[in-house]
Design an enzyme around this catalytic site. Sequence first.
Site, PDB file in Angstrom:
ATOM      1  CD  GLU A  64       2.409  -0.919  -1.215  1.00  0.00           C
ATOM      2  OE1 GLU A  64       2.374  -0.167  -2.198  1.00  0.00           O
ATOM      3  OE2 GLU A  64       3.428  -1.524  -0.853  1.00  0.00           O
ATOM      4  CB  SER A  76       2.183  -4.593  -2.547  1.00  0.00           C
ATOM      5  OG  SER A  76       3.226  -5.105  -3.358  1.00  0.00           O
ATOM      6  CB  CYS A 110      10.613  -7.861  -5.694  1.00  0.00           C
ATOM      7  SG  CYS A 110      11.365  -7.540  -4.079  1.00  0.00           S
ATOM      8  CB  CYS A 130      12.482   0.457  -5.173  1.00  0.00           C
ATOM      9  SG  CYS A 130      13.576  -0.962  -5.325  1.00  0.00           S
ATOM     10  CG  ASP A 131       8.056  -0.401  -4.277  1.00  0.00           C
ATOM     11  OD1 ASP A 131       7.927  -1.066  -5.308  1.00  0.00           O
ATOM     12  OD2 ASP A 131       8.177  -0.922  -3.159  1.00  0.00           O
TER      13      ASP A 131
END
Length: 555
Positions: A438, A464, A189, A121-122
Amino acid sequence: MDKTRSYWNGKKAVHRRTMMKGAGYCDSDIRKKPHIGVANTFMEGSPGTAHLRTITEKVKQGIWEAGGIPVEFGVPATCGNVANGAEELKYEQAARDIVAASIEFVSKVHNFDGLVTVASCDNIIAGCYLGMARLDIPTLCVTGGSMTAGRYKGEKMVQAQLDVAALSGESEAVLTEMEECVCPSFGACPSMGTANTMQMTGEILNLVLPGTGTIPAIDNVKLRKSREAGKAIVEMTIADRKPSDLITKETLFNAIAFAMATAASTNIVLHLIAIANELGIKITLDDFDSYADRLPCIVGVIPSGPYTVVDFHYAGGPLTVMKMIESELYTDVPTMDGRTWKDLLANIEAKSSDVIRTLDNPLFNEPGLKILKGNLSPTGSIVRPTGVPAEMKQFTGKARVFSSDLDSYDAIERDEIKAGDVIVIRYEGCVGAPGMTELMVTTDALIAKDLHKSVGLISDARFSGFNYGAIVGHVTPEAARGGLIALIEEGDMISVDTVKGTINLDVAEDVIEERRKNWVCPPPKVSSGLLDIYARHCRPADEGGAMQPWDIDFK
């Protein structure tokens, strides 16, 4: 591996061997086999990380099978969606450096011969890449893959749609129904957010085994390939193939080309520059702009199209994109297994589809990312053109000035933002936030209120990969460092052209100079802890925003 052998052998290493034996490792393993660190970013509180224990076990099986000894350790991980719309979201960018430092610290103390990171993730996976580059030992990342899209009343639904629905006046009952549907599996996601952008890009950077970055979390091929990755890292360790061998300047250029073709998350700009810096390689926003001039977006993953990353994977994934843009790549650079990219792509049969198209039939006649410059951002800012409505490709409007995402959101909710306005959110950059917030709720509220086709937004914060609209981020110099964005006043006219790549404050120079004389930087929003440390030591966004001095001679 000679250094490590001396670290674990001889009389001076007796205390080290004792500790390893106390943890269950055998003497011959400790003395003779490659020690492979396995950095697991497992965390129970997110679907992107809650399944990583299973993947990590498969990696460790592969390491044992290939003749190495795995040493698993934990790495801090968070989920950006948990902090969405809250002040805590500003921790995400600083967390990238914490992840990198955690991996560095453990790997240095244990003198690992090689390293595997397991991440999804991210900024967590970006932090893993940063740490891998910093260590410069044989290393690879095993990604957690993407989740499948949810289904609500027969229609596909992803997290970003739920966020917008929450701001659109839906009832609590309906939102609860949507919540039950929107995350139906483990994995990141499934849109072109930062998580999937970095999972994909790992293949291009030679940090993720080719063809494995986007395997969906529900596909058990993921488990088999994780075991293969465990074998591969032992082979790479014996061959001593390190990031400095595998990530050249040309490799980074290939990653930039890939970002343009896929309409990657704008955060990739921060991450690629930071990774390059760790390896002593200089890339700049001008390099991104160079590729923007010649590479259109050919991938239709949400929000640039209707498809998920799962659809993208089964349409061919990153390797198909690389085949489609092969004419724009440096193909003589190495891959993880010793071949060149030319050799690798020679075996790829790319088939055009609605998900991944060819360069002569792109999804958009514009790049996936665009650098904007002008008096408001002389060192550069960034927009994702594929997410900008046609009527907002060029816009001029009156400034509405705010100092936080939440303040701007409140103004939208009070119907104070009108068509023709340009929202300015400042003091939310690397130093000002601190941590580079963000922005989420303002962008979602604009869509919920159907204002994204008539209202622009510029900021020294970031966005994002879920976000879309006429939104320009990473404006540098940022407000807290005296950038022109700090001097904007209510009602000033701002002009943005996402086609020509310009962003300007339409105010006379003498007026600007008078304002500059009177400007006083506000006191820090945070004056203790991690964010304070980050603000004091971070690089500006156009240099990657990382907490490093990098006083080196670049290649």
